[in-house]
Design an enzyme around this catalytic site. Sequence first.
Site, PDB file in Angstrom:
ATOM      1  N   ASP A 190    -126.655 -25.812  -2.415  1.00 21.04           N
ATOM      2  CA  ASP A 190    -126.224 -24.463  -2.063  1.00 21.04           C
ATOM      3  C   ASP A 190    -126.937 -23.415  -2.902  1.00 21.04           C
ATOM      4  O   ASP A 190    -127.512 -23.715  -3.957  1.00 21.04           O
ATOM      5  CB  ASP A 190    -124.713 -24.315  -2.279  1.00 21.04           C
ATOM      6  CG  ASP A 190    -123.896 -24.898  -1.142  1.00 21.04           C
ATOM      7  OD1 ASP A 190    -124.486 -25.249  -0.113  1.00 21.04           O
ATOM      8  OD2 ASP A 190    -122.660 -24.989  -1.300  1.00 21.04           O
ATOM      9  N   LYS A 227    -126.086 -20.161   1.518  1.00 21.46           N
ATOM     10  CA  LYS A 227    -125.406 -19.162   2.344  1.00 21.46           C
ATOM     11  C   LYS A 227    -124.905 -18.057   1.433  1.00 21.46           C
ATOM     12  O   LYS A 227    -124.556 -18.290   0.279  1.00 21.46           O
ATOM     13  CB  LYS A 227    -124.213 -19.772   3.086  1.00 21.46           C
ATOM     14  CG  LYS A 227    -124.574 -20.866   4.075  1.00 21.46           C
ATOM     15  CD  LYS A 227    -123.379 -21.249   4.937  1.00 21.46           C
ATOM     16  CE  LYS A 227    -122.279 -21.908   4.145  1.00 21.46           C
ATOM     17  NZ  LYS A 227    -122.650 -23.224   3.619  1.00 21.46           N
ATOM     18  N   MET A 267    -115.284 -14.646  -4.580  1.00 21.01           N
ATOM     19  CA  MET A 267    -116.001 -13.984  -3.479  1.00 21.01           C
ATOM     20  C   MET A 267    -115.356 -12.644  -3.105  1.00 21.01           C
ATOM     21  O   MET A 267    -115.258 -12.307  -1.925  1.00 21.01           O
ATOM     22  CB  MET A 267    -116.063 -14.909  -2.255  1.00 21.01           C
ATOM     23  CG  MET A 267    -116.733 -16.245  -2.531  1.00 21.01           C
ATOM     24  SD  MET A 267    -116.564 -17.452  -1.192  1.00 21.01           S
ATOM     25  CE  MET A 267    -114.829 -17.914  -1.376  1.00 21.01           C
TER      26      MET A 267
END
Length: 261
Positions: free
Chosen positions: A35, A57, A171
Amino acid sequence: MTGKVFLIGAGPGDPDLLTVKALRLIESADVVVYDRLVSPEIMALVPAGTRRISVGKEAGNHSVPQERINALLVELAREGLTVARLKGGDPLIFGRGSEEAEELAAARVSYAYVPGITSAQGAAASTGVPLTHRGLATGVRYVTGHRAEDGALDLDWASLANPDTTLVVYMGAGNIAEIAARLIAHGLPYDTPVLAVASATTPRERRTASTLAQIAADIAASPMPAPVLFMIGRTAGLYATAGLPLPSAKGPHLRIVAANG
């Protein structure tokens, strides 16, 4: 023969925080699928001849859709390969590890989880801010500050606005203004301490100490690069007295080798 996929937590970024098992699998895998949040220091541990596949991502930019990642893991295992699927933090805490495991199980591909130190634990150790503390926080909650496809943040705000709990928001940089406003509206004091930590445990770590009423303005005035973690609650107020310096770059990592004979 079908290979095996290891869903590995790479931790918050400092390679010294990898588990022994994670390091062994990274060094012995046929292919590493990783990732965006896996740090360059971790990737430096991958042997030079090992195949690497980036499936990074970020919010609003999924270079490789999750469905394609799921299919890729199945394809690689069916080639008979041992796959190290590296994820930042822990694969079972906002890491989509269970989604990938479901796909592997449906395809009858063998897999295993390898836990990692999650970002909240790494940030707590790096900054000196405890996630729980007698007299300040009797519990801790991890929540996501971002929904898939920018959906509404339909969180249980009333239960999250608990002054006896440390709230850790993953996030949440893009939505911190809404998050702070919702928590204040549901009763969390406006002067509740907040500590924002970017790239925790790495030489790139940055910190912003603020309050619930001020954090959105502080982040807007001095943006922090992802990943950013928000530690909200009375324990965050201990940062001022923790006195821990920012992480610094380290030299080569030690290997313990047993002597023969």
